[in-house]
Scaffold this active site. Structure first.
Site, PDB file in Angstrom:
ATOM      1  N   SER A 131      72.150  17.702 -37.913  1.00  0.00           N
ATOM      2  CA  SER A 131      73.062  17.296 -38.986  1.00  0.00           C
ATOM      3  C   SER A 131      73.872  16.066 -38.603  1.00  0.00           C
ATOM      4  O   SER A 131      74.467  15.444 -39.473  1.00  0.00           O
ATOM      5  CB  SER A 131      73.992  18.453 -39.363  1.00  0.00           C
ATOM      6  OG  SER A 131      74.369  19.199 -38.238  1.00  0.00           O
ATOM      7  N   HIS A 134      66.742  17.616 -43.298  1.00  0.00           N
ATOM      8  CA  HIS A 134      68.066  18.204 -43.121  1.00  0.00           C
ATOM      9  C   HIS A 134      68.356  19.220 -44.223  1.00  0.00           C
ATOM     10  O   HIS A 134      68.494  18.853 -45.389  1.00  0.00           O
ATOM     11  CB  HIS A 134      69.112  17.071 -43.129  1.00  0.00           C
ATOM     12  CG  HIS A 134      70.522  17.535 -42.979  1.00  0.00           C
ATOM     13  ND1 HIS A 134      71.584  16.888 -43.538  1.00  0.00           N
ATOM     14  CD2 HIS A 134      71.041  18.594 -42.326  1.00  0.00           C
ATOM     15  CE1 HIS A 134      72.705  17.524 -43.230  1.00  0.00           C
ATOM     16  NE2 HIS A 134      72.394  18.562 -42.511  1.00  0.00           N
ATOM     17  N   GLU A 138      67.763  16.933 -47.450  1.00  0.00           N
ATOM     18  CA  GLU A 138      67.922  15.495 -47.225  1.00  0.00           C
ATOM     19  C   GLU A 138      66.845  15.064 -46.228  1.00  0.00           C
ATOM     20  O   GLU A 138      66.811  15.577 -45.101  1.00  0.00           O
ATOM     21  CB  GLU A 138      69.327  15.292 -46.651  1.00  0.00           C
ATOM     22  CG  GLU A 138      69.810  13.891 -46.582  1.00  0.00           C
ATOM     23  CD  GLU A 138      71.298  13.838 -46.159  1.00  0.00           C
ATOM     24  OE1 GLU A 138      71.814  14.816 -45.588  1.00  0.00           O
ATOM     25  OE2 GLU A 138      71.914  12.799 -46.392  1.00  0.00           O
ATOM     26  N   ASN A 185      76.684  14.461 -45.328  1.00  0.00           N
ATOM     27  CA  ASN A 185      77.792  14.673 -44.389  1.00  0.00           C
ATOM     28  C   ASN A 185      78.706  13.453 -44.294  1.00  0.00           C
ATOM     29  O   ASN A 185      79.894  13.570 -44.050  1.00  0.00           O
ATOM     30  CB  ASN A 185      77.261  15.046 -43.001  1.00  0.00           C
ATOM     31  CG  ASN A 185      76.807  16.490 -42.964  1.00  0.00           C
ATOM     32  OD1 ASN A 185      77.206  17.295 -43.808  1.00  0.00           O
ATOM     33  ND2 ASN A 185      75.956  16.841 -42.014  1.00  0.00           N
TER      34      ASN A 185
HETATM   35  P1  NAD Z   1      72.236  28.183 -33.882  1.00  0.00           P
HETATM   36  O1  NAD Z   1      73.023  28.092 -32.643  1.00  0.00           O
HETATM   37  O2  NAD Z   1      72.508  29.292 -34.843  1.00  0.00           O
HETATM   38  O3  NAD Z   1      70.691  28.258 -33.541  1.00  0.00           O
HETATM   39  C1  NAD Z   1      70.076  27.515 -32.532  1.00  0.00           C
HETATM   40  C2  NAD Z   1      68.920  28.332 -31.980  1.00  0.00           C
HETATM   41  O4  NAD Z   1      68.145  27.513 -31.142  1.00  0.00           O
HETATM   42  C3  NAD Z   1      69.374  29.538 -31.170  1.00  0.00           C
HETATM   43  O5  NAD Z   1      68.736  30.709 -31.630  1.00  0.00           O
HETATM   44  C4  NAD Z   1      68.912  29.190 -29.760  1.00  0.00           C
HETATM   45  O6  NAD Z   1      68.552  30.330 -28.994  1.00  0.00           O
HETATM   46  C5  NAD Z   1      67.732  28.301 -30.039  1.00  0.00           C
HETATM   47  N1  NAD Z   1      67.396  27.442 -28.922  1.00  0.00           N
HETATM   48  C6  NAD Z   1      68.214  26.735 -28.128  1.00  0.00           C
HETATM   49  N2  NAD Z   1      67.517  26.077 -27.196  1.00  0.00           N
HETATM   50  C7  NAD Z   1      66.219  26.369 -27.385  1.00  0.00           C
HETATM   51  C8  NAD Z   1      65.006  26.001 -26.728  1.00  0.00           C
HETATM   52  N3  NAD Z   1      65.015  25.178 -25.686  1.00  0.00           N
HETATM   53  N4  NAD Z   1      63.858  26.486 -27.212  1.00  0.00           N
HETATM   54  C9  NAD Z   1      63.841  27.309 -28.278  1.00  0.00           C
HETATM   55  N5  NAD Z   1      64.954  27.707 -28.908  1.00  0.00           N
HETATM   56  C10 NAD Z   1      66.136  27.241 -28.473  1.00  0.00           C
HETATM   57  O7  NAD Z   1      72.398  26.773 -34.614  1.00  0.00           O
HETATM   58  P2  NAD Z   1      72.164  26.395 -36.126  1.00  0.00           P
HETATM   59  O8  NAD Z   1      73.451  26.451 -36.847  1.00  0.00           O
HETATM   60  O9  NAD Z   1      70.995  27.124 -36.656  1.00  0.00           O
HETATM   61  O10 NAD Z   1      71.806  24.853 -36.000  1.00  0.00           O
HETATM   62  C11 NAD Z   1      70.561  24.405 -35.550  1.00  0.00           C
HETATM   63  C12 NAD Z   1      70.381  22.937 -35.873  1.00  0.00           C
HETATM   64  O11 NAD Z   1      70.531  22.747 -37.275  1.00  0.00           O
HETATM   65  C13 NAD Z   1      71.390  22.016 -35.224  1.00  0.00           C
HETATM   66  O12 NAD Z   1      70.751  20.814 -34.913  1.00  0.00           O
HETATM   67  C14 NAD Z   1      72.419  21.812 -36.293  1.00  0.00           C
HETATM   68  O13 NAD Z   1      73.122  20.610 -36.159  1.00  0.00           O
HETATM   69  C15 NAD Z   1      71.546  21.779 -37.525  1.00  0.00           C
HETATM   70  N6  NAD Z   1      72.213  22.109 -38.789  1.00  0.00           N
HETATM   71  C16 NAD Z   1      73.132  23.093 -38.841  1.00  0.00           C
HETATM   72  C17 NAD Z   1      73.744  23.396 -40.056  1.00  0.00           C
HETATM   73  C18 NAD Z   1      74.745  24.500 -40.168  1.00  0.00           C
HETATM   74  O14 NAD Z   1      75.420  24.600 -41.187  1.00  0.00           O
HETATM   75  N7  NAD Z   1      74.866  25.362 -39.179  1.00  0.00           N
HETATM   76  C19 NAD Z   1      73.379  22.688 -41.205  1.00  0.00           C
HETATM   77  C20 NAD Z   1      72.412  21.692 -41.115  1.00  0.00           C
HETATM   78  C21 NAD Z   1      71.834  21.416 -39.903  1.00  0.00           C
END
Ligand code: NAD
Length: 733
Positions: A443, A464, A476, A514
């Site tokens: 994001s 995204h 996006e 964002n």
């Molecule tokens: P999260 O922490 O809930 O999930 C991340 C997951 O990735 C975890 O389950 C973790 O165990 C796993 N992980 C970490 N390292 C790993 C690896 N080396 N191999 C495999 N799995 C691995 O985070 P999230 O909120 O789901 O966000 C994930 C991505 O999405 C980020 O880049 C974030 O910026 C983006 N994002 C988040 C949102 C939001 O609202 N939370 C919105 C849009 C985009």
């Protein structure tokens, strides 16, 4: 090729079939209406015709009116578009009234011909308003069919008789979710609600319609509202029960819409005033309010963004011309909140999914997210045990990257950390087929930077999603510097498969959504630091029709995330970083553990059950409320302009290349004032010159972030509008 055709059988039953050539769904055009009227006239005049079945040659009945009709009616009326609209609408009313009265004697109400609507599938908008004028509505038992009047969702209301008839059929209270919320039902539910009269097996549809016609008596053809002594179910406005309904409804609608949606107010007026007068006068009142709504720039802008342009983007308006890139097997890296959601929406669309996390337990937890959503669906009767099992069987949860063999698209959603992302990119690419596309759901991190970890940067792209993935409709798509056309097409085809709405933007800090949301939140926080009453800030936003005030929004997205983004932005911008005042508040909240909803403490207070109970009363102790409060309008201008100017800068800098995407993306991505049609539509509504004037006032009082961008000044000088300059083909209806 006609849109309606008629055939008469040996028993004298005329079947009128609606089948618009070259379209998968029937929509009503002016030509179609004239054809239908001619066929109805012919059947009513033909002594050998015993009755009429009105049905469709397609799997569905109809999707609604061709909204270009509205533009055409306005245009044709030249100097008096309101008159053109009113008269045009009254032609629809007259046709429906003709169907309803079906040639019966006006006094004795005898001698009419039965007309039955036989709906094989979906019937929406005018596709239900016409059936409501028929003597009976028989629907095929097709659980996929959607029946309802969704007009309110695009800023209008059912103005071709649907409002008056549904209120008279169900009563104002029972009709309200269908009219005011645009609620859609499957045929069985529509029957329970009393909208359709009968549901039959699909292969019995026409036979049953014919049977009803042959058995119908004169009395069967007289609608309740055309009978002597008709009383509105639930009571008209001056009936004691009706009084309660109408008073309550006004308060409820105003509470929900904050008065910013002209269609909701007009609908209520049409219902209220219509309930006081005879049926034909009620139809005229409905048509007048409908005309008023159609003349309002908000309705035109909503139709343009939420209907015409949203659909155009979904159908690939900005898709590069390369071969079909439909996804057959998707890899998802990271089974956290986002990854789990992405896996669900893909599996639900029939795509095979490999869901990978660092441990099997985390991967399984991600898959369990789908199960939880499906279970909720089962409770609401929307999902069967069979369809649940089918969706779950599509998801393979694993830690093994080798399972990515055969995936044609991967979406990465691991931690927001460039090093972790680089590591999984390399691991995935080692297992993926040559041609596979790799997408990141980051994001905040620039795509071109993340693409450096890829051996195939032209196959690297940003996709995204917004949270929660299963509910948020916008996706996006972000092109990195080297992203190729196939990757863009792949992302677009994927979004189409999962039935969401895409926008395609170029790579820049925070992309588009964002980039606009963060300044909105920051402006709210900045005002807290200045001593503006927090309730004034929140209510100013809500009175603009924004779904959440800025302080509630940051509570929802979490204050520590805000801190993280602020630190990263400051590191990237150095001395030019403009948000020091915001950070003071943000960091002070974080230091006190007030991290937002997840900590049950933030700008708001939460009760023991985690329910938001009101603004936190400790705020004033930290940031004393100034005795001198700004005007509501000034707060609203600040809140709106920080978002809108960011959208203009995104266009100016080439992050946005299509203002339609800027408008649709703003409404679907962060709920930007849907009544406005989006930031560019709003600017066109008030005019660039007025916008520059507001900016000058805000800049003098609050600083350079409100300086009007050069593009806006230029437009003000030339007297141009955004849609005329940047999307001349997409004028408002
Ligand atoms: P999260 O922490 O809930 O999930 C991340 C997951 O990735 C975890 O389950 C973790 O165990 C796993 N992980 C970490 N390292 C790993 C690896 N080396 N191999 C495999 N799995 C691995 O985070 P999230 O909120 O789901 O966000 C994930 C991505 O999405 C980020 O880049 C974030 O910026 C983006 N994002 C988040 C949102 C939001 O609202 N939370 C919105 C849009 C985009």
């Amino acid at each position: 090729m006609p849109e309606f055709t008629a055939a008469q059988d040996a028993d004298g039953v005329v079947t009128i079939t609606w089948d618009v050539p070259g379209k998968s769904m029937n929509v009503l055009s002016l030509e179609g209406m004239a054809e239908l009227e001619a066929l109805i006239d012919a059947a009513l005049a033909d002594p050998a015709a015993r009755g009429v079945i009105l049905t469709s040659g397609k799997k569905d009945f109809a999707g609604g009116m061709d909204l270009n009709v509205i533009a055409k009616m306005k245009e044709d009326a030249g100097a008096d578009p309101a008159r053109g609209l009113f008269e045009g609408i009254m032609r629809f009313h007259a046709l429906e009234r003709k169907i309803e009265l079906a040639g019966m004697d006006p006094k004795s109400k005898k001698g009419g011909k039965p007309i039955v609507a036989a709906l094989p599938g979906t019937a929406l908008g005018i596709g239900l308003e016409i059936p409501l004028a028929c003597h009976r509505i028989i629907a095929a038992d097709n659980p996929k069919a959607k029946i309802g009047l969704p007009e309110i969702l695009v800023g209008i209301f059912p103005g071709a008789g649907g409002t008056t008839r549904l209120v008279r059929k169900l009563g104002p209270m029972a009709a309200s979710p269908f009219l005011l919320e645009g609620k859609l039902s499957d045929p069985q539910r529509a029957r329970s609600a009393g909208i359709v009269d009968e549901v039959v097996a699909p292969n019995q549809l026409l036979a049953r319609a014919k049977e009803w016609i042959l058995g119908a008596t004169d009395a069967d053809l007289v609608k309740p509202w055309d009978q002597k002594g008709y009383k509105m179910p639930g009571g008209a406005p001056y009936h004691p029960a009706g009084f309660m309904t109408f008073v309550g409804a006004s308060a409820m609608v105003l509470g929900k819409t904050m008065g910013v949606y002209p269609a909701a107010k007009a609908l209520l007026s049409a219902v209220y005033e219509g309930a006081l007068v005879p049926f034909d006068a009620a139809l005229r009142i409905e048509a007048r309010w409908f005309t008023k709504v159609l003349m309002n720039p908000s309705s035109s802008a909503m139709i343009r963004s939420l209907f015409l342009n949203k659909e155009a983007l979904e159908k690939g308006a900005n898709r590069p011309a390369v071969a079909d890139q439909k996804v057959s097997r998707l890899g998802v890296l990271g089974a956290g909140m986002m990854g789990a959601g992405i896996a669900y929406v893909a599996a639900n669309a029939g795509i095979e999914v490999v869901l990978i996390d660092a441990t099997q337990e985390a991967a399984d937890r991600g898959k369990a997210h789908s199960e939880a959503i499906l279970d909720k669906g089962m409770k609401r009767g929307k999902v069967t045990a069979e369809s649940k099992a089918k969706v779950l069987a599509q998801i393979a949860a694993t830690t093994d990257y080798a399972a990515l063999a055969g995936c044609d698209l991967v979406v990465e959603a691991v931690f927001e950390d460039p090093a972790v992302k680089a590591e999984v990119t390399a691991k995935a690419e080692a297992a993926l087929p040559e041609g596979a596309i790799f997408a990141t759901n980051t994001s905040t991190l620039p795509i071109s930077g993340l693409a450096k970890a890829s051996k195939r940067p032209e196959q690297f792209i940003g996709i995204h999603f917004f949270s929660p993935v299963d509910k948020m409709m916008l996706v996006e798509i972000i092109k990195g510097r080297e992203t190729g056309q196939v990757a863009v097409a792949k992302a677009l085809d994927f979004v189409r498969q999962i039935r969401k709405t895409p926008i395609v933007v170029n790579d820049a800090r925070f992309f588009y959504a964002n980039r606009c949301i963060i300044p909105y939140i920051n402006e709210g926080i900045r005002m807290v630091a200045e001593g503006v009453e927090p309730a004034l800030i929140e209510n100013a936003a809500k009175l603009l029709g924004l779904p959440l005030g800025p302080l509630q929004l940051v509570d929802e997205t979490s204050i520590d995330l805000g801190v993280k983004i602020a630190k990263a932005t400051k590191a990237a911008m150095g001395a030019a970083y403009p948000d020091g005042a915001v950070d003071e508040v943000l960091f002070a909240m974080a230091d006190r553990g007030r991290l937002g909803r997840k900590a049950a403490a933030g700008f708001y207070a939460y009760d023991a059950g985690g329910k938001r109970s009101g603004l936190w009363d400790g705020l004033a102790g930290l940031w004393p409320v100034s005795p001198d409060q700004p005007e509501l309008t000034e707060v609203q201008h600040r809140i709106l302009l920080v978002q809108v100017l960011e959208a203009v800068r995104a266009l100016e800098e080439g992050v946005l290349t299509d203002i339609r995407e800027g408008d649709v993306g703003a409404i679907l991505g962060w709920g930007f004032c849907p009544w406005s049609g989006g930031p560019f539509s709003w600017l066109d509504m008030i005019g660039a010159a007025r916008a520059v004037e507001i900016c000058e006032g805000l800049e003098a009082a609050h600083g350079a972030r409100f300086r009007a961008p050069g593009l806006l000044r230029d437009m003000a000088e030339r007297g141009e509008s955004f849609y005329a300059r940047f999307a001349p083909g997409a004028q408002a209806a």
